[in-house]
Each structure stands twice: as C-alpha cells, then as structure tokens.
Enzyme design. Structure first.
Site, short mmCIF file in Angstrom:
data_model
loop_
_atom_site.label_atom_id
_atom_site.label_comp_id
_atom_site.label_asym_id
_atom_site.label_seq_id
_atom_site.Cartn_x
_atom_site.Cartn_y
_atom_site.Cartn_z
N ARG A 143 0.82 -1.24 0.00
CA ARG A 143 0.00 0.00 0.00
C ARG A 143 0.85 1.28 0.00
NH1 ARG A 143 -2.21 -3.69 -0.94
NH2 ARG A 143 -4.04 -4.66 0.01
N SER A 164 -10.30 0.85 3.91
CA SER A 164 -9.49 0.50 5.08
C SER A 164 -8.85 1.75 5.68
CB SER A 164 -8.38 -0.47 4.70
OG SER A 164 -8.95 -1.70 4.37
N GLU A 190 -3.78 4.01 6.51
CA GLU A 190 -3.78 3.80 5.06
C GLU A 190 -4.49 4.97 4.37
OE1 GLU A 190 -4.79 -0.17 3.66
OE2 GLU A 190 -5.76 0.66 1.88
C1 LIG Z 1 -15.77 0.55 -0.17
C2 LIG Z 1 -14.27 0.64 -0.35
C3 LIG Z 1 -13.54 -0.53 -0.51
C4 LIG Z 1 -12.15 -0.46 -0.68
N1 LIG Z 1 -11.47 -1.63 -0.83
C5 LIG Z 1 -10.12 -1.58 -1.02
C6 LIG Z 1 -9.37 -2.79 -1.20
O1 LIG Z 1 -9.90 -3.90 -1.22
N2 LIG Z 1 -8.05 -2.66 -1.40
C7 LIG Z 1 -7.41 -1.44 -1.44
O2 LIG Z 1 -6.18 -1.42 -1.64
N3 LIG Z 1 -8.09 -0.31 -1.27
C8 LIG Z 1 -9.43 -0.34 -1.06
N4 LIG Z 1 -10.12 0.82 -0.90
C9 LIG Z 1 -9.40 2.12 -0.93
C10 LIG Z 1 -9.33 2.74 -2.33
O3 LIG Z 1 -10.35 2.22 -3.14
C11 LIG Z 1 -7.96 2.49 -2.99
O4 LIG Z 1 -6.91 3.05 -2.23
C12 LIG Z 1 -7.90 3.10 -4.40
O5 LIG Z 1 -6.70 2.71 -4.99
C13 LIG Z 1 -8.01 4.61 -4.41
O6 LIG Z 1 -8.21 5.02 -5.74
P1 LIG Z 1 -8.81 6.45 -6.06
O7 LIG Z 1 -8.82 6.65 -7.52
O8 LIG Z 1 -10.11 6.62 -5.36
O9 LIG Z 1 -7.69 7.36 -5.39
P2 LIG Z 1 -7.91 8.60 -4.41
O10 LIG Z 1 -8.61 8.12 -3.18
O11 LIG Z 1 -8.51 9.73 -5.17
O12 LIG Z 1 -6.39 8.94 -4.05
C14 LIG Z 1 -5.67 8.08 -3.19
C15 LIG Z 1 -4.23 8.63 -3.09
O13 LIG Z 1 -3.60 8.53 -4.36
C16 LIG Z 1 -3.24 9.83 -4.85
N5 LIG Z 1 -3.53 9.84 -6.30
C17 LIG Z 1 -4.74 9.73 -6.91
N6 LIG Z 1 -4.57 9.77 -8.26
C18 LIG Z 1 -3.24 9.90 -8.48
C19 LIG Z 1 -2.44 10.03 -9.66
N7 LIG Z 1 -2.98 10.00 -10.89
N8 LIG Z 1 -1.10 10.17 -9.51
C20 LIG Z 1 -0.52 10.20 -8.28
N9 LIG Z 1 -1.23 10.09 -7.13
C21 LIG Z 1 -2.58 9.94 -7.23
C22 LIG Z 1 -4.09 10.83 -4.06
O14 LIG Z 1 -3.46 12.09 -3.95
C23 LIG Z 1 -4.17 10.11 -2.71
O15 LIG Z 1 -2.99 10.31 -1.96
C24 LIG Z 1 -11.51 0.79 -0.71
C25 LIG Z 1 -12.25 1.97 -0.58
C26 LIG Z 1 -13.63 1.90 -0.39
C27 LIG Z 1 -14.42 3.17 -0.25
#
Ligand SMILES: Cc1cc2nc3c(=O)[nH]c(=O)nc-3n(C[C@H](O)[C@H](O)[C@H](O)COP(=O)(O)OP(=O)(O)OC[C@H]3O[C@@H](n4cnc5c(N)ncnc54)[C@H](O)[C@@H]3O)c2cc1C
EC number: 1.3.1.98
Length: 291
Positions: free
Chosen positions: A168, A216, A286
């Site tokens: 992560r 998480s 996380e």
């Molecule tokens: C219901 C639910 C279930 C989930 N299950 C999981 C799971 O099973 N496993 C897991 O790992 N995570 C899980 N997550 C967390 C989340 O989905 C992941 O971390 C996912 O990768 C975030 O993607 P996002 O596009 O929403 O990023 P964001 O939440 O928008 O950003 C997350 C981070 O990445 C950075 N970021 C975003 N885009 C970029 C980019 N293009 N370049 C550089 N940095 C960037 C942001 O600044 C921030 O620091 C879950 C979340 C929810 C709400």
C-alpha cells in the site's frame, strides 16, 4: 494562475465532500481537470508541490475549513487501449480510467490477473499510487510500466522494477503524478466473468457499502489484521456522533450522516492510543488525510 485558469477546465472553492467517498471535508481553493499530458505538465510546472492529485477519492479524508491546495482531478484522462504482444495482453490506461472500465475489458477478452482486484473503487492513477490490493494480489503484481510526471513537470516513463513500492505504498505518494499505466494480463482457460461475479459477492458481503466510507483506515501490521485488533480493543461499531468504525468491518470508518473531521480525528487518536497500550502496535494509517 490567470492564464492556466482560462486555458484549462477548473472550478473554484469546491465542496470537497463531493470529491471523496466518505463525504467529509471543507472547501478547496481550486480544482483543475486537465484533458491531456500537456495540460497536466503545465499545471505541475506552475504549481509543483502544492498539487494534490485526485481520483475517485475513495481513500481520502479532507480536513475542515479552507484548504489552500491545487487539486488536479483525472476525470478527463480516460483513454484506454488493449494490445497483444508475445502472447500477453496489455491494457494501457490513463489515470482517470476506473477499475470498472478495466473489468469490462477483462471479462470481454477473458483475461487473467485482474480478477481479485475487481471491486476496489479506484482509478488507475489512485490504484497505482496506493499499490491497491485485495485477497493477496496487489496492483504491482500485474503492472508493467507507468508514465508519470515529476514535480518539475518532466514526463518520465518507468518500468515497474524502477518504481519504489511496498505494501500500500509507492513513491507517488511523496511525489509524481501518474499519467498512465500499463497492466500485463494473459488469456485464461478459466471462466473469468464467473470468478469475478463470485468474488464480488464475497467481497461485498463483508463491507459496509450502504454508508459513505473511505475503505481501510489502517494498514495491516505485520502478521496481524488492523480490523481484528480494532475489534479486540472494542472499536467495532464504536462511534463519536456521526463517525464510527463499522459494525460490519471494524477497519472501515463510516459516516452515519453529517460526520465532522474533528470527531473523526478524536476517534482515530483514541483507537491508535488504545491499540498501542493493549498490543504495543503502532497502527499506520492507510487513508490519506489531506489539508
Ligand atoms: C468501499 C471501499 C472498498 C475499498 N477496498 C479496497 C481494497 O480492497 N483494497 C485497497 O487497496 N483499497 C481499497 N479501498 C481504498 C481505495 O479504493 C484504494 O486506495 C484506491 O486505490 C483509491 O483510488 P482512487 O482513484 O479513489 O484514489 P484517491 O482516493 O482519489 O487517491 C488516493 C491517493 O492517491 C493519490 N492519487 C490519486 N490519483 C493519483 C495520480 N494520478 N497520480 C498520483 N497520485 C494519485 C491521491 O493524492 C491520494 O494520496 C476501498 C475503498 C472503499 C471506499
């Protein structure tokens, strides 16, 4: 700022609750929606370290009040291509492509490797930056390469092996904007659509998907599970006003209506203190707290 504001789609003084899945936060000074690499690079050259990249906002919590940052959202970066080389199938996707889009392709061509990542609410950019994962699989297992932009606006191409990453965590959490990434998959002789269907049923039954959440809250410490520790410490279902650790999954914070950032921080600090006292473990967050 003025020239870029006229040139690149943007919105000022945004309600940050609309840009994160847990629906908590104050006002953001400005958000840009670049539509190609050139626009993105211009923004990064101008604003450098003040930039916060945003995908679906599913692992983010914004602070209250006014946040004086430059947000860059990837909703207009959605090009995707599939190609075959030496018997493998590659999906090259821009940062704003969602995992839902990837699942459609994977199912259509019966490709193996992505199935246990399906169901994670993510964009490619967010998932690469977080090295998202589930059920023992993480994005870096199937990642081939990344095209990204450093804090000076330089466009860089890196093979997976060249990118600092761990559970992560990736270097992109400190610096670097992921512009696009290529996933390496292979044709399967199993029924991938059926595997994904079963996987999603299993996943969804364990998560509180009926309430706003940020996924998480804590990383799993070595040889343990954050959810289990929280449960043992009495935090499963524990609330302060409208914020609480879910009854269904102790490691998921949920917003019961109008949760405040202050209550959320009090709850996190209390949980972290108790876990330290009870098990001598420092929980590592996380979720990304921004502001
Ligand atoms: C219901 C639910 C279930 C989930 N299950 C999981 C799971 O099973 N496993 C897991 O790992 N995570 C899980 N997550 C967390 C989340 O989905 C992941 O971390 C996912 O990768 C975030 O993607 P996002 O596009 O929403 O990023 P964001 O939440 O928008 O950003 C997350 C981070 O990445 C950075 N970021 C975003 N885009 C970029 C980019 N293009 N370049 C550089 N940095 C960037 C942001 O600044 C921030 O620091 C879950 C979340 C929810 C709400």
């Amino acid at each position: 700022m003025g020239i870029l504001k006229n040139k690149i789609e943007n919105e000022e003084w945004i309600d940050l609750r609309k840009f994160c899945s847990i629906k908590i936060g104050g006002k953001g000074k400005i958000i840009f929606f670049p539509k190609n690499k050139e626009e993105l690079s211009l923004l990064i050259r101008e604003f450098g370290e003040k930039i916060i990249p945003l995908g679906l906002g599913s692992n983010i919590i914004f602070k209250d009040g006014e946040i004086d940052k430059i947000f860059i959202h990837t909703k207009n970066l959605k090009k995707i291509e599939l190609f075959e080389k030496n018997g493998f199938f590659y999906i090259k996707a821009e940062a704003g492509v969602s995992f839902k889009n990837i699942i459609e392709i994977v199912k259509k061509y019966n490709l193996e490797g992505f199935e246990y990542l399906s169901g994670i609410p993510a964009t490619i950019g967010g998932a690469v930056a977080m090295n998202a994962g589930a059920f023992g699989v993480e994005v870096f297992d199937i990642l081939e390469d990344v095209e990204w932009i450093d804090n000076n606006g330089n466009i860089i191409y890196s093979k997976k092996e060249e990118i600092e990453h761990s559970y992560r965590y990736t270097r992109f959490q400190k610096d670097g904007f992921v512009f696009s990434a290529t996933l390496k998959l292979k044709k399967s002789d199993k029924d991938i659509s059926q595997i994904i269907k079963n996987h999603l049923i299993q996943r969804n039954s364990k998560q509180p998907l009926d309430l706003p959440t940020a996924g998480s809250t804590y990383k799993n410490p070595e040889n343990s599970y954050a959810g289990l520790l929280l449960e043992k410490a009495g935090y499963k279902g524990k609330r302060i006003n409208d914020i609480g650790f879910s009854e269904k999954h102790a490691n998921f914070l949920v917003n019961y209506g109008n949760a405040s950032f202050k209550d959320l921080m009090n709850l996190l600090q209390s949980a972290e203190r108790d876990i330290k006292n009870l098990f001598n473990i420092n929980l590592e967050r996380e979720v990304k707290i921004i502001g």
